[in-house]
Design a protein around this motif. Structure first.
Motif, PDB file in Angstrom:
ATOM      1  N   PRO A  99       0.808  -1.225   0.000  1.00 58.48           N
ATOM      2  CA  PRO A  99       0.000   0.000   0.000  1.00 58.48           C
ATOM      3  C   PRO A  99       0.843   1.278   0.000  1.00 58.48           C
ATOM      4  O   PRO A  99       0.369   2.325  -0.421  1.00 58.48           O
ATOM      5  CB  PRO A  99      -0.815  -0.112   1.301  1.00 58.48           C
ATOM      6  CG  PRO A  99      -0.807  -1.562   1.635  1.00 58.48           C
ATOM      7  CD  PRO A  99       0.501  -2.095   1.143  1.00 58.48           C
ATOM      8  N   SER A 100       2.083   1.181   0.478  1.00 54.38           N
ATOM      9  CA  SER A 100       2.925   2.375   0.544  1.00 54.38           C
ATOM     10  C   SER A 100       3.643   2.666  -0.766  1.00 54.38           C
ATOM     11  O   SER A 100       4.296   3.696  -0.898  1.00 54.38           O
ATOM     12  CB  SER A 100       3.970   2.222   1.659  1.00 54.38           C
ATOM     13  OG  SER A 100       4.867   1.172   1.354  1.00 54.38           O
ATOM     14  N   ARG A 101       3.524   1.742  -1.749  1.00 50.32           N
ATOM     15  CA  ARG A 101       4.270   1.950  -2.992  1.00 50.32           C
ATOM     16  C   ARG A 101       3.696   3.123  -3.788  1.00 50.32           C
ATOM     17  O   ARG A 101       4.385   4.068  -4.112  1.00 50.32           O
ATOM     18  CB  ARG A 101       4.253   0.674  -3.835  1.00 50.32           C
ATOM     19  CG  ARG A 101       5.098   0.764  -5.115  1.00 50.32           C
ATOM     20  CD  ARG A 101       6.558   0.991  -4.782  1.00 50.32           C
ATOM     21  NE  ARG A 101       7.389   1.083  -5.995  1.00 50.32           N
ATOM     22  CZ  ARG A 101       8.683   1.350  -5.985  1.00 50.32           C
ATOM     23  NH1 ARG A 101       9.294   1.554  -4.834  1.00 50.32           N
ATOM     24  NH2 ARG A 101       9.363   1.426  -7.104  1.00 50.32           N
ATOM     25  N   VAL A 102       2.428   3.048  -4.138  1.00 50.84           N
ATOM     26  CA  VAL A 102       1.773   4.126  -4.885  1.00 50.84           C
ATOM     27  C   VAL A 102       0.780   4.801  -3.956  1.00 50.84           C
ATOM     28  O   VAL A 102      -0.178   4.178  -3.494  1.00 50.84           O
ATOM     29  CB  VAL A 102       1.072   3.595  -6.143  1.00 50.84           C
ATOM     30  CG1 VAL A 102       0.392   4.740  -6.894  1.00 50.84           C
ATOM     31  CG2 VAL A 102       2.065   2.872  -7.048  1.00 50.84           C
ATOM     32  N   LEU A 103       0.992   6.086  -3.678  1.00 45.97           N
ATOM     33  CA  LEU A 103       0.209   6.833  -2.696  1.00 45.97           C
ATOM     34  C   LEU A 103      -0.820   7.680  -3.442  1.00 45.97           C
ATOM     35  O   LEU A 103      -0.574   8.844  -3.756  1.00 45.97           O
ATOM     36  CB  LEU A 103       1.147   7.693  -1.849  1.00 45.97           C
ATOM     37  CG  LEU A 103       2.301   6.911  -1.191  1.00 45.97           C
ATOM     38  CD1 LEU A 103       3.341   7.872  -0.603  1.00 45.97           C
ATOM     39  CD2 LEU A 103       1.773   5.966  -0.121  1.00 45.97           C
ATOM     40  N   ILE A 104      -1.967   7.068  -3.727  1.00 46.44           N
ATOM     41  CA  ILE A 104      -2.945   7.677  -4.639  1.00 46.44           C
ATOM     42  C   ILE A 104      -3.323   9.093  -4.226  1.00 46.44           C
ATOM     43  O   ILE A 104      -3.456   9.987  -5.060  1.00 46.44           O
ATOM     44  CB  ILE A 104      -4.204   6.796  -4.737  1.00 46.44           C
ATOM     45  CG1 ILE A 104      -3.855   5.413  -5.314  1.00 46.44           C
ATOM     46  CG2 ILE A 104      -5.265   7.487  -5.592  1.00 46.44           C
ATOM     47  CD1 ILE A 104      -3.340   5.447  -6.736  1.00 46.44           C
ATOM     48  N   GLY A 105      -3.478   9.351  -2.943  1.00 45.92           N
ATOM     49  CA  GLY A 105      -3.933  10.671  -2.497  1.00 45.92           C
ATOM     50  C   GLY A 105      -2.853  11.733  -2.451  1.00 45.92           C
ATOM     51  O   GLY A 105      -3.128  12.888  -2.106  1.00 45.92           O
ATOM     52  N   GLN A 106      -1.620  11.362  -2.814  1.00 47.92           N
ATOM     53  CA  GLN A 106      -0.517  12.321  -2.782  1.00 47.92           C
ATOM     54  C   GLN A 106      -0.057  12.602  -4.212  1.00 47.92           C
ATOM     55  O   GLN A 106       0.314  11.690  -4.942  1.00 47.92           O
ATOM     56  CB  GLN A 106       0.635  11.773  -1.937  1.00 47.92           C
ATOM     57  CG  GLN A 106       0.238  11.552  -0.482  1.00 47.92           C
ATOM     58  CD  GLN A 106       1.373  11.011   0.367  1.00 47.92           C
ATOM     59  OE1 GLN A 106       2.540  11.118  -0.001  1.00 47.92           O
ATOM     60  NE2 GLN A 106       1.029  10.447   1.513  1.00 47.92           N
TER      61      GLN A 106
END
Length: 233
Positions: free
Chosen positions: A50-57
């Motif tokens: 989950p930390s790989r691609v941070l959709i909300g950032q």
């Protein structure tokens, strides 16, 4: 005088997802030369986490004809006002390695006061799809090197689907950054970056790739509750 800017802002999840498929930065912005709208990633994190691609950032890298154009965009454009609520740094161009379409590299180059001055580095590339597994194999150790290096103040990666990848890092000094690049840092496995560059020269991972070095001019706002990342700006 042309300047660059790098922006970080948090957006609601579903609005951020929409931005992946529909770039909110208009191509008709007055004074905007080029921009890359990307989703932030954590350097060195496992590929399937989950930390790989941070959709909300969201990370946005932009080039402007001059600083007034950037100021007007942040004040008058709807998405510009969103970016103004986040954090950004304004950058003056120093050096380029490689080529990447869209940006117009200035003929005039700035200089740092000394090799002990803070510096910002941005890499950006268009990946060859079949080279992705090999790129991950060589790239993740470099990500960890940059992420954990004592000379970095802030570092992250970003991606724009289907094949744009980028990194952004602020360094305490140019010397610490160049020592890392050439494998001279006093850290564990210091040659991870130089070894990956040799592999890229042997067989390129990318359709196009560039590393850009900048002098930080000024920073604005906060990122994750922090500000004043760059000394003496």
């Amino acid at each position: 005088m042309s300047i660059f800017s790098y922006h970080l802002v948090e957006r609601p999840f579903f609005i951020a997802v929409k931005g992946i498929f529909s770039n909110p930065v208009s191509k008709n912005v007055k004074g905007l030369i080029h921009s890359e709208y990307m989703t932030a990633m954590t350097l060195g994190s496992p590929i399937f986490s989950p930390s790989r691609v941070l959709i909300g950032q969201v990370a946005v890298f932009m080039q402007w004809e001059n600083e007034n154009a950037l100021e007007n965009y942040l004040e008058q454009d709807s998405f510009g006002r969103t970016l103004a609520k986040g954090w950004h740094v304004r950058l003056s161009f120093i050096r380029e390695w490689g080529k990447f379409s869209g940006f117009k590299i200035p003929n005039d180059r700035d200089q740092l006061e000394s090799s002990n001055s803070p510096v910002v580095a941005v890499t950006i590339a268009r990946m060859k799809p079949f080279a992705v597994p090999r790129f991950i194999h060589w790239g993740r150790p470099v990500e960890k090197l940059v992420r954990d290096h004592p000379g970095t103040i802030l570092s992250l990666a970003s991606v724009k689907f289907p094949n744009t990848v980028s990194t952004f890092s602020i360094w305490k000094s140019e010397k610490e950054m160049t020592d890392m690049v050439h494998g001279h840092s006093k850290v564990e496995k210091p040659k991870r970056h130089s070894n990956a560059m040799k592999e890229r020269e042997r067989k390129d991972f990318h359709f196009e790739f560039t590393t850009l070095r900048f002098k930080p001019l000024a920073e604005f706002g906060k990122w994750k509750g922090q500000s004043n990342f760059i000394p003496n700006t």
